[in-house]
Enzyme design. Sequence first.
Site, mmCIF file in Angstrom:
data_model
loop_
_atom_site.group_PDB
_atom_site.id
_atom_site.type_symbol
_atom_site.label_atom_id
_atom_site.label_comp_id
_atom_site.label_asym_id
_atom_site.label_seq_id
_atom_site.Cartn_x
_atom_site.Cartn_y
_atom_site.Cartn_z
ATOM 1 N N SER A 26 -73.250 -41.476 11.387
ATOM 2 C CA SER A 26 -72.422 -40.845 12.426
ATOM 3 C C SER A 26 -72.854 -41.253 13.827
ATOM 4 C CB SER A 26 -72.503 -39.314 12.301
ATOM 5 O OG SER A 26 -73.852 -38.870 12.413
ATOM 6 N N ASN A 114 -80.716 -29.852 9.900
ATOM 7 C CA ASN A 114 -79.711 -28.792 9.802
ATOM 8 C C ASN A 114 -79.705 -27.899 11.040
ATOM 9 O OD1 ASN A 114 -79.426 -29.904 7.296
ATOM 10 N ND2 ASN A 114 -79.968 -28.070 6.139
ATOM 11 N N HIS A 160 -33.039 -18.963 26.390
ATOM 12 C CA HIS A 160 -32.326 -19.803 25.418
ATOM 13 C C HIS A 160 -31.845 -21.111 26.065
ATOM 14 C CE1 HIS A 160 -32.210 -16.340 22.639
ATOM 15 N NE2 HIS A 160 -31.920 -15.642 23.724
ATOM 16 N N SER A 281 -39.316 -48.691 32.515
ATOM 17 C CA SER A 281 -38.824 -49.240 31.255
ATOM 18 C C SER A 281 -38.986 -50.752 31.266
ATOM 19 C CB SER A 281 -37.352 -48.870 31.068
ATOM 20 O OG SER A 281 -36.766 -49.633 30.032
ATOM 21 N N ASN A 289 -39.747 -42.886 33.994
ATOM 22 C CA ASN A 289 -40.010 -42.030 32.837
ATOM 23 C C ASN A 289 -41.177 -41.074 33.091
ATOM 24 O OD1 ASN A 289 -37.992 -43.376 31.364
ATOM 25 N ND2 ASN A 289 -39.432 -44.979 30.755
ATOM 26 N N GLN A 326 -70.501 -32.609 8.693
ATOM 27 C CA GLN A 326 -70.543 -33.762 9.595
ATOM 28 C C GLN A 326 -69.160 -34.041 10.189
ATOM 29 O OE1 GLN A 326 -73.197 -37.195 8.874
ATOM 30 N NE2 GLN A 326 -71.326 -38.417 8.708
ATOM 31 N N LYS A 329 -67.768 -33.144 14.188
ATOM 32 C CA LYS A 329 -68.039 -33.753 15.491
ATOM 33 C C LYS A 329 -66.868 -34.529 16.068
ATOM 34 C CE LYS A 329 -72.865 -33.981 14.206
ATOM 35 N NZ LYS A 329 -72.509 -33.387 12.871
#
Length: 460
Positions: A26, A114, A160, A281, A289, A326, A329
């Site tokens: 890891s 641990n 709505h 674009s 955009n 593990q 993370k």
Amino acid sequence: MASSQKLWGGRFTGATDPLMTAYNESIHYDKRMFNADIDGSKAYAKALEQRGIISADELDKMLDGLEAVRDEWKTNKFTLQPSDEDIHTANERRLGEIIGTGIAGKLHTGRSRNDQVTTDMRLWLRDELDIIQKSLVGLLQVFVARAESDLDIIMPGYTHLQRAQPIRWSHFLLSHAFSILNDLDRLKQIYSRVNRLPLGAGALAGNPFAVDRKFLQKELGFEGVIMNSMNAVADRDYVIEFMFWASMVMTHISRLAEDLIIYSTSEFNFVTLSDAYSTGSSIMPQKKNPDSLELLRGKSGRVFGNMMGFMVSVKGIPSTYNKDLQEDKEPLFDSSKTVLDSIQILTGVLSTLTVNPENIAKSLTADMLATDLAEYLVRKGVPFRETHHISGSAVRMAEERNTTIDKLSVEDFKSLHPLYEEDVADVFNYESSVEKRCAIGGTAKSCVLEQIQTIKKALE
């Protein structure tokens, strides 16, 4: 890789399959916790010296060596080796190279990975929460500044996604600000649960050398000690709780982003995004955009997925530590970064946003004042349920004549109810409408100013 090179290699005679080695490691993502790991090791070394496990001279060498390791990480001079399974093994291996394994090998006395790993994670997350909290405060300050500067803009309020009643633009902004303020309050609560010490719990049964965990608590700045050693090494509630919090704040960010996306369209044109937070674009030159807002909306799903994925990972594992943990993370690190980036992007979007008052004013329509028309009669003693029906009849009358309710004559209104008088025309004033909403929390100017002061006070 030979098992003898590993911290746990004494039990094994055969080499680990290369794929298993890669699958198990890891270090490529938990190396970001190097500071927390070194801080935890320095505190633990001091606790060992207090118990006479190491000498004062050995402690000095450990502390100097650990700072040397930290400096290598900070200056990008730390060289990883194939045996570096995780940040803990990497730091211990390098410490041994600097001060000798005879001394460095004593550092792990009574300590398990641990309790070490969850200590590192709590220290790392604690620092992240501080950074996120400051960013949230900055975002709220922008909300307040915009609400103050745009106080006199009246816009359609929607339910709505249909025009409902007029409100102040500032009232709309503050509706989102109060959600973020609640997120800030929740974050502070999470901090107190993250800030508890697991170090000294050992693998699961406790520390056999009676290290002073109260000392470790104070040395590392924790608010308290986790009282059960099994719970200390197994607990990942703080990870899940943070990821739930991250999901909550991203929900609020996403909803505001959606509103602003809609309001920035040509059909609405209530707001214009800064070029700094827009893209174009590749084929349509006219396009601008709102990618910043769309990414804020999209990344909320990413954070939700992190939370759900890890909850599924831990729901069925047996007590104490299992390797499944593990998997805490990467989703934790990713959620933290995504949330922090999102808060900062939203802060930039809001601080540079252009509001278009003229376009907003053009979107106000008389039918939004139908409730005010009903309330006119309520103030003359007519029951609201009756006035609601009468106002609805006025709306229908206007529709049948292909006009709007403010164009109906006094005689038209009197035909619906005799208590309508000449001053019914005063109903059709948007400023007057919002100012009538003057109970605490309403959209009247005095109420909006009170909301602004509430947020300012909360940020003191």
